[in-house]
Design an enzyme around this catalytic site. Structure first.
Site, PDB file in Angstrom:
ATOM      1  N   GLU A   1      55.989  39.078  36.346  1.00 28.17           N
ATOM      2  CA  GLU A   1      55.831  37.968  35.386  1.00 28.17           C
ATOM      3  C   GLU A   1      56.494  38.338  34.052  1.00 28.17           C
ATOM      4  OE1 GLU A   1      51.724  36.669  35.238  1.00 28.17           O
ATOM      5  OE2 GLU A   1      51.460  36.984  37.379  1.00 28.17           O
TER       6      GLU A   1
ATOM      7  N   GLU B   1      44.467  40.353  39.559  1.00 24.95           N
ATOM      8  CA  GLU B   1      43.544  40.779  38.488  1.00 24.95           C
ATOM      9  C   GLU B   1      42.127  41.081  38.961  1.00 24.95           C
ATOM     10  OE1 GLU B   1      43.740  38.230  35.068  1.00 24.95           O
ATOM     11  OE2 GLU B   1      45.919  38.293  34.993  1.00 24.95           O
TER      12      GLU B   1
HETATM   13  C1  GLA Z   1      48.688  35.671  34.599  1.00 25.75           C
HETATM   14  C2  GLA Z   1      48.701  35.132  36.034  1.00 25.75           C
HETATM   15  C3  GLA Z   1      49.660  34.014  36.227  1.00 25.75           C
HETATM   16  C4  GLA Z   1      49.691  33.078  35.059  1.00 25.75           C
HETATM   17  C5  GLA Z   1      50.015  33.857  33.833  1.00 25.75           C
HETATM   18  C6  GLA Z   1      50.175  32.957  32.652  1.00 25.75           C
HETATM   19  O1  GLA Z   1      49.528  36.664  34.308  1.00 25.75           O
HETATM   20  O2  GLA Z   1      48.953  36.091  37.011  1.00 25.75           O
HETATM   21  O3  GLA Z   1      49.304  33.294  37.368  1.00 25.75           O
HETATM   22  O4  GLA Z   1      48.468  32.422  34.940  1.00 25.75           O
HETATM   23  O5  GLA Z   1      48.941  34.735  33.620  1.00 25.75           O
HETATM   24  O6  GLA Z   1      50.891  31.827  32.867  1.00 25.75           O
END
Ligand code: GLA
Length: 376
Positions: free
Chosen positions: A271, A165
């Site tokens: 994710e 990010e």
């Molecule tokens: C983001 C991060 C992860 C985690 C998720 C929520 O997407 O990349 O490390 O913190 O949020 O669990």
């Protein structure tokens, strides 16, 4: 473990160990193994909480071992959690996870070397005694973390989320944090070069949210291209993919894979989950309070919503499998609905975003994904 012990152990779980592409459920029906169906193209992964061994049931442990090629620590390798005080790092949780994965012939994703969000890096990073640390000291501490963490697991972690990010669409083009105030837009290139120097064989990933969104993708694409132009090794772009049931993004996913393939970068969906309670109202200040009252599926998720969710997962996997050689990995952000962060983020509700329900039973979404993999 020898074969007999392996099969005995599998037999005690509700889902048995994976055997020739299938697992045996308690009722004797067979459940396919996603990792075997995909055969590594792409890798199928899952994120696990810290000390998952003490949190997961026997059934969940069986799923973890039989269904997935790769494991991502949800939190235990993040800097603030690993090293809350200067010079004091807790290695045990990461060590245990890596040992577990290797014992089960699974890969590990190092998540994440640097997260560009203030709440995810320790406070001490920016302090020098009573005053603010200068850029030189902040960078030295990053070097120390990278050498310590990547060095410790060299050869055992094959894929690193080097930076999480960083990019923002608005000026100055990145999220302004304590980290970027100290190191500015040079941070990513320095970081990728540092990581490649420490573990030249590791796959290096840039991870971010909303990459499939065309406007955001444009900015992230230029960012990755400029990193490559500067001589950085960026192997994979990770799209977090925290989706909602109504997100019709398969076309955007296909375009994302194709676009990054054009500059020699594979995609990973790092994710993935599919929220059944929309978060849209929450992001608007005016409707946030109303959103936070919502908990429609606290007594269970209706079949039609589960089917709709299955359709969303199906579409995502169809897009992935249509261009599978340019996709490194798809990782689900959690193993079963009961362990998902969606139950708490961004407000508390009973959520149902994953492939397995609270009893570790495969949901319609699981069947949909398995079917796409089988047909590919
Ligand atoms: C983001 C991060 C992860 C985690 C998720 C929520 O997407 O990349 O490390 O913190 O949020 O669990």
């Amino acid at each position: 473990m020898d074969r007999r012990r392996f099969l005995n152990r599998a037999a005690v779980g509700a889902l048995g160990g994976c055997f020739a592409g299938r697992s045996l459920a308690a009722d004797g029906s067979s459940v396919p193994s996603l990792r075997e169906l995909a055969a590594g193209r792409p890798l199928i992964g899952v994120a696990v909480p810290t000390r998952f061994e003490s949190k997961f049931s026997a059934e969940e442990m069986t799923i973890l071992k039989s269904q997935f090629d790769s494991v991502t620590p949800e939190n235990c390798m993040k800097w603030d959690q690993m090293c809350p005080r200067e010079g004091e790092c807790r290695w045990e949780d990461g060590d245990r996870l890596v040992d577990f994965a290797i014992e089960n012939r699974q890969k590990v994703v190092g998540h994440t070397l640097v997260f560009n969000r203030d709440s995810e890096v320790p406070e001490w990073l920016f302090l020098d005694g009573g005053k603010e640390a200068d850029a030189k000291l902040v960078w030295e501490r990053i070097e120390e973390r990278a050498a310590g963490l990547m060095g410790r697991y060299k050869g055992r972690i094959d894929s690193w989320d080097v930076l999480n990010e960083f990019v923002e669409e608005k000026e100055p083009g990145y999220r302004v944090t304590k980290l970027t105030k100290a190191l500015g837009r040079e941070l990513p290139a320095r970081l990728f070069k540092l990581a490649a120097g420490i573990d030249p064989k590791a796959k290096l990933t840039y991870n971010d949210y909303g990459i499939e969104n065309p406007d955001r993708r444009k900015v992230i694409f230029e960012f990755i291209r400029s990193l490559k132009d500067e001589g950085c090794k960026v192997d994979v772009v990770g799209s977090q993919s925290h989706l909602e049931v109504a997100d019709d993004v398969a076309g955007q996913i296909a375009a994302t894979i194709e676009e990054f393939a054009g500059i020699g970068v594979k995609c990973a969906f790092t994710e993935l989950d599919v929220d059944v309670v929309s978060r849209k109202l929450y992001w608007n200040q005016q409707t946030r309070e109303e959103a936070m009252k919502q908990d429609p599926y606290k007594d269970g998720c209706p079949d039609e919503v589960l089917e709709e969710q299955a359709g969303r997962y199906r579409a995502v996997f169809q897009a992935v499998m249509a261009d599978r050689d340019h996709v490194d990995r798809v990782t689900f952000w959690g193993l079963t609905d009961g362990h998902s962060w969606l139950n708490n983020w961004p407000w508390e509700r009973v959520n149902h975003g994953l492939l397995f329900d609270r009893a570790a039973k495969p949901k319609p979404a699981f069947r949909a994904v398995a079917e796409v993999l089988r047909k590919a």
